[in-house]
Design an enzyme around this catalytic site. Structure first.
Site, PDB file in Angstrom:
ATOM      1  CE1 TYR A 466       0.974  -0.091   4.365  1.00  0.00           C
ATOM      2  CE2 TYR A 466      -1.322  -0.524   4.857  1.00  0.00           C
ATOM      3  CZ  TYR A 466      -0.009  -0.362   5.276  1.00  0.00           C
ATOM      4  OH  TYR A 466       0.290  -0.471   6.606  1.00  0.00           O
ATOM      5  CD  GLU A 467      -0.696   4.870   1.729  1.00  0.00           C
ATOM      6  OE1 GLU A 467      -0.761   5.738   0.843  1.00  0.00           O
ATOM      7  OE2 GLU A 467      -1.662   4.534   2.428  1.00  0.00           O
ATOM      8  N   GLY A 468       1.680   2.695  -2.627  1.00  0.00           N
ATOM      9  CA  GLY A 468       2.606   2.508  -3.742  1.00  0.00           C
ATOM     10  C   GLY A 468       3.531   1.343  -3.478  1.00  0.00           C
TER      11      GLY A 468
END
Length: 626
Positions: A466-468
């Site tokens: 998550y968050e890239g």
């Protein structure tokens, strides 16, 4: 304000700890000696705060850390196991109930003023620097990552509101979050697009009264629905009717769960503005509700300028990405704290160099070289990463410095942007490794749920996603932060590293060989960048195929710089005999740093070679052959 915060929090904590009946197999204790060493001796936080105009000396910092630590150790960590085993529950009406004891633990946290620690006092906060919030987040996250996600997401919402909301929005939404009455989230991902937000379909139709009707579905929304507060402020990306295509046509909106009345309160019997359509069943972080959020003509308010939403959302995303780096450090720390005692207590076989415990049936695990390798790797990741994190946190303080101009903020964000993908990408990959090693030290017992080690691994596994993902962080680093400015930012950092190497090598004979080794790697880093720039000019696929190896090379060299600086300070303390910690602590720093240089930094050589291998072997196989 500081004394008031400490007093409020201590009183509230006492009230809730007496009710806690939850236990967990793992243990957690704040490493005060390491935090003080890094914050005060290596990163110079007292001088940093004085320069920014904050009245925070070393004792004040330690007092704040101490109070937060008590809450994390006594209340939050015991709630970790029940959060994992029970998880969140959603009823047919879309209400989500968090695990037993979790909502109750939020009470003293809110009453102590911790939610608004870094928000300006004029909006209901404590006016502390952002880096103090990072310290708080590390303590919360290491003790119970899933619990800490709820206030952590609200911190990101608060930062976004602080920089981009109008005054009326700040006085309502920012104040409510700062005072802990409401929490917040960010809503980006949709079922058909995550990283590629240019495909986003959520619509924002003007309603004619200054509001907008938001319609669409967002997925993977962490803490999107819960029972902690009576309202949740969602920061949502959506498209206006006349928006240009792609990422240039995205705007940002405030969409509350319930519409507040004129006094800023949720009216009794108010209808929901947003509905949670489901929560995901996940591998880990079970205590954090991962929600499907349905917007069906939901009332929203434009936040900032039209079609500038993605740039504004990066305020939130950068906060979240650095926060996710904390998850990597926290997992390494927690794994180390719970595998190290086991390695000392568990007896198995005799050491290669001869018997160490003649009165026992076997020697302890820690007498064996491979087990020591695993423990030192965990420790090197946790302590080296912690120093990198708090260096970056100092930079981030400049974004929220009182009186900072937009030009100053842009310059700080530009500089911080170089480090964000390295922190998020590399430290989460290494945190995952450390968690796996923690299980490995325990052997088969590490695979058993009752011992708690496998939960650390399951919880941290999401951090590289998550968050890239790590690949996205790597593309951001190599493609945007390095190649777009032809390595100028990286060269600036490289110059600082090499200057440190020459100075330390000249002044400290014990560290000279390591300082020169790091100087060589830093030079290699610069040359690697030049060579990749040249390759990419001929073959754009090189950017993608080399990106992760470039990121990991960057991470290992950055960690070496962190360790060289720590060893410089530890060596000076040992020579002068005037350290605040024990001599054994500084000697352990020297041992761990030397281990990093001899046993972990050489990993960078493989990443360097692979980064330069070109894209042909990766890209030449036909798609049909997969």
């Amino acid at each position: 304000m500081l004394r008031s915060t400490l007093t409020r929090f201590a009183r509230s904590r006492t009230a809730v700890v007496s009710r806690s009946a939850h236990t967990t197999a793992t243990s957690y204790a704040t490493r005060h000696d390491d935090l003080q060493f890094i914050l005060h001796d290596v990163c110079g936080y007292e001088a940093h705060y004085k320069k920014l105009g904050y009245d925070l000396d070393a004792d004040s910092i330690d007092m704040l850390v101490g109070e937060c630590s008590k809450f994390c150790e006594q209340e939050l960590h015991p709630l970790s196991a029940v959060g994992d085993s029970v998880g969140c529950k959603r009823d047919t009406d879309g209400n989500v109930t968090t695990p037993p004891g979790w909502k109750e633990a939020y009470g003293p946290y809110k009453d102590g003023g911790w939610q608004g620690l870094t928000v300006p006092e004029e909006y209901g906060g404590q006016s502390m620097p952002q880096s103090m919030g990072m310290i708080k987040s590390e303590l919360l996250g290491t003790s119970n990552w899933s619990w800490g996600m709820y206030p952590g997401l609200a911190n990101g919402a608060a930062n976004t509101l602080l920089l981009h909301a109008n005054e009326e929005q700040k006085q309502l939404y920012l104040r409510k979050i700062a005072e802990g009455d409401w929490l917040g989230t960010m809503c980006l991902t949709e079922p058909h697009c995550g990283t590629d937000l240019g495909q986003m379909r959520t619509k924002a139709e003007p309603a004619g009264n200054g509001t907008y009707k938001i319609t669409g579905t967002k997925v993977f929304i962490s803490c999107g629905e819960h029972d902690w507060t009576d309202n949740i402020v969602h920061i949502v990306l959506a498209r206006l009717p006349d928006a240009p295509p792609g990422t240039k046509g995205i705007s940002l909106f405030i969409v509350p769960k319930y519409l507040p009345d004129a006094d800023g309160n949720v009216p009794a019997g108010a209808e929901r503005n947003i509905l949670c359509g489901g929560i995901e069943s996940k591998m880990g972080i079970h205590g954090s509700s991962t929600c499907i959020m349905n917007f069906d003509g939901s009332v929203g308010y434009l936040l900032g300028e039209p079609n500038k939403g993605l740039k504004q959302m990066f305020t939130f995303m950068n906060t979240a990405r650095i926060g996710t780096a904390i998850q990597g450090i926290g997992a390494a720390e927690l794994a180390y704290q719970n595998s190290m005692p086991y390695a000392k207590e568990r007896m198995s076989m005799r050491a290669m160099s001869g018997t160490k415990h003649p009165n026992q049936v076997a020697d302890s695990l820690i007498a064996h070289g491979d087990v020591r390798r695993m423990l030192l790797t965990q420790r090197a990741i946790a302590e080296g990463g912690r120093c990198l994190l708090y260096d970056a946190a100092k930079i981030a303080d400049g974004i929220y410095k009182p009186g900072a101009s937009q030009k100053d903020i842009d310059a700080v964000e530009h500089w911080l942007g170089l480090f964000t993908p390295v922190l998020k990408g590399c430290l989460t990959e290494l945190g995952q490794e450390a968690a796996s090693l923690g299980m490995q030290v325990w052997g088969g017992h590490g695979f058993i749920k009752d011992n708690g080690m496998e939960q650390i691994y399951r919880d941290v596994r999401i951090s590289t996603l998550y968050e890239g993902t790590t690949g996205i962080q790597a593309l951001d680093l190599l493609g945007r932060k390095v190649m777009l400015n032809k390595g100028a930012l990286l060269n600036k950092y490289n110059n600082a590293v090499i200057a440190d190497c020459w100075r330390i090598g000249k002044e400290n004979a014990e560290l000279r060989s390591m300082a020169m080794k790091l100087a060589a790697y830093s030079t290699q880093w610069r040359l690697l960048t030049v060579r990749l720039l040249a390759q990419a000019a001929r073959d754009r696929e090189v950017v993608s195929s080399a990106a992760v190896d470039f990121l990991m090379f960057s991470g290992y060299v950055s960690l070496a710089h962190s360790w060289l600086r720590q060893m410089e300070v530890a060596s000076a303390k040992l020579t002068a005999g005037d350290g605040r910690a024990s001599r054994e602590f500084y000697e352990a720093k020297m041992h761990t740093g030397k281990f990093y240089f001899s046993n972990m930094l050489p990993r960078a050589d493989a990443h360097h070679k692979m980064a330069l291998s070109g894209s042909k072997t990766v890209m030449s196989m036909p798609e049909s052959s997969f």
